[in-house]
Scaffold this motif. Structure first.
Motif, PDB file in Angstrom:
ATOM      1  N   PHE A   5       0.712  -1.282   0.148  1.00  0.00           N
ATOM      2  CA  PHE A   5      -0.109  -0.108  -0.142  1.00  0.00           C
ATOM      3  C   PHE A   5       0.261   1.735   0.052  1.00  0.00           C
ATOM      4  O   PHE A   5       0.346   2.363  -0.617  1.00  0.00           O
ATOM      5  CB  PHE A   5      -0.732   0.412   1.436  1.00  0.00           C
ATOM      6  N   ALA A   6       2.363   1.315   0.199  1.00  0.00           N
ATOM      7  CA  ALA A   6       3.278   2.803   0.606  1.00  0.00           C
ATOM      8  C   ALA A   6       3.393   2.381  -1.029  1.00  0.00           C
ATOM      9  O   ALA A   6       3.395   4.242  -1.246  1.00  0.00           O
ATOM     10  CB  ALA A   6       4.421   1.851   1.828  1.00  0.00           C
ATOM     11  N   ALA A   7       3.053   1.499  -1.211  1.00  0.00           N
ATOM     12  CA  ALA A   7       4.076   2.294  -3.536  1.00  0.00           C
ATOM     13  C   ALA A   7       2.590   2.932  -3.855  1.00  0.00           C
ATOM     14  O   ALA A   7       2.993   3.533  -4.567  1.00  0.00           O
ATOM     15  CB  ALA A   7       4.398   0.381  -3.571  1.00  0.00           C
ATOM     16  N   LEU A   8       1.152   2.273  -3.321  1.00  0.00           N
ATOM     17  CA  LEU A   8       0.081   3.115  -4.009  1.00  0.00           C
ATOM     18  C   LEU A   8       0.252   4.830  -3.088  1.00  0.00           C
ATOM     19  O   LEU A   8      -0.423   5.601  -3.852  1.00  0.00           O
ATOM     20  CB  LEU A   8      -1.045   2.396  -3.480  1.00  0.00           C
ATOM     21  N   ARG A   9       0.721   4.909  -2.150  1.00  0.00           N
ATOM     22  CA  ARG A   9       0.516   6.337  -1.815  1.00  0.00           C
ATOM     23  C   ARG A   9       1.279   7.216  -2.735  1.00  0.00           C
ATOM     24  O   ARG A   9       1.128   7.693  -2.980  1.00  0.00           O
ATOM     25  CB  ARG A   9       1.039   6.340  -0.249  1.00  0.00           C
ATOM     26  N   HIS A  10       2.858   6.248  -2.607  1.00  0.00           N
ATOM     27  CA  HIS A  10       3.922   6.848  -3.105  1.00  0.00           C
ATOM     28  C   HIS A  10       4.001   7.250  -4.733  1.00  0.00           C
ATOM     29  O   HIS A  10       4.395   8.813  -4.886  1.00  0.00           O
ATOM     30  CB  HIS A  10       4.721   6.914  -2.700  1.00  0.00           C
ATOM     31  N   ASP A  11       3.460   6.606  -5.367  1.00  0.00           N
ATOM     32  CA  ASP A  11       3.051   7.130  -6.472  1.00  0.00           C
ATOM     33  C   ASP A  11       1.963   7.772  -7.035  1.00  0.00           C
ATOM     34  O   ASP A  11       1.368   8.032  -8.082  1.00  0.00           O
ATOM     35  CB  ASP A  11       3.241   5.452  -7.631  1.00  0.00           C
ATOM     36  N   ASP A  12       0.734   8.217  -5.964  1.00  0.00           N
ATOM     37  CA  ASP A  12      -0.554   8.922  -5.856  1.00  0.00           C
ATOM     38  C   ASP A  12      -1.639   8.286  -6.699  1.00  0.00           C
ATOM     39  O   ASP A  12      -1.778   8.614  -7.280  1.00  0.00           O
ATOM     40  CB  ASP A  12       0.397   9.973  -6.158  1.00  0.00           C
TER      41      ASP A  12
END
Length: 266
Positions: free
Chosen positions: A32-39
């Motif tokens: 989920f951190a990747a989703l936030r990071h990639d907006d």
């Protein structure tokens, strides 16, 4: 993350559980951190989605760059839409019938454009079908700017469909392990056949064989049939992408330039 189907000519690993895991839909999932990071933006085609209460992942998925699902470091993760993620594991997806569509041969049309086009077509088809139920089928009958925009993009999509139909595999050959394949004859309407060849190549071929095949396959593109895709429900519920204005407008602005460069404009 600009890529072509040549990217799949490598030792790819794909796990069904890493794509559709019922326990993944929580903010505690490391990915989920990747989703936030990639907006919530696909790093392959640029399609942006928005999380909601029903789907925190917003219809998107997370790809492991090194094909190791145990490596959950942020640097190893990339947000991808289901279409781009499927392309990263094209050989296995085709073998399992999870990537419906057809191959195109065009060096001058980026795969990113085609994948974004599939998203636009899915949303436009759904929204224009709703308008047709109300008797609105032409842009001049639209009651709002958004309705007119959807109808005009639908008309443009039909032009693009006709242009892409000319990107055939006729005369395209590929040599693997001394055997020459005519791609059009080998496929014969069965795209999974190429998936089997690619699967054997990545599992048994040498590094040199994979490199040669990757160079030869570089102009190969994939046009997904979103209606037959296992994720069709997500695309049909087009509200999951929020307003289509931003990325549909981006696609619409690029269409004429890209097709002109490819020699496909009318």
């Amino acid at each position: 993350m600009e890529f072509t189907l040549a990217n799949v000519v490598r030792g790819a690993v794909w796990l069904q559980t890493s794509m559709d895991n019922d326990t993944r839909g929580t903010a505690r999932d490391p990915r989920f951190a990747a989703l936030r990071h990639d907006d919530w933006t696909c790093q392959g085609c640029g399609c942006r989605s928005s999380p909601c209460d029903e789907d925190l992942w917003a219809g998107l998925e997370v790809h492991h760059k090194d094909d190791n699902p145990d490596n959950q470091t942020l640097a190893n993760l990339a947000t991808l839409c289901p279409l781009c993620h499927g392309l990263m594991h094209c050989d296995l997806m085709l073998e399992q019938g999870l990537l419906p569509g057809r191959f195109l041969w065009s060096e001058r049309i980026p795969q990113r454009f085609l994948t974004l086009y599939v998203h636009v077509r899915a949303v436009v088809d759904v929204r224009c079908a709703r308008l047709a139920e109300q008797g609105i089928v032409h842009a001049k009958e639209a009651r709002s700017t958004e309705e007119e925009r959807m109808l005009r993009i639908r008309d443009r999509c039909e032009e693009v469909d006709r242009a892409l139909a000319r990107c055939t595999l006729a005369g395209v050959t590929l040599t693997l392990r001394g055997r020459r394949y005519d791609l059009a004859d080998m496929l014969d309407g069965r795209e999974a056949a190429l998936g089997l060849v690619l699967g054997r190549l990545v599992r048994t071929g040498s590094r040199e064989e994979r490199a040669r095949a990757a160079a030869r396959l570089r102009p190969l593109r994939w046009l997904c049939d979103w209606r037959r895709h296992p994720k069709a429900r997500v695309y049909a519920q087009s509200e999951v992408w929020g307003s289509a204005s931003e990325w549909a407008g981006q696609w619409f602005a690029e269409t004429r330039r890209l097709l002109g460069r490819a020699g496909l404009s009318r």
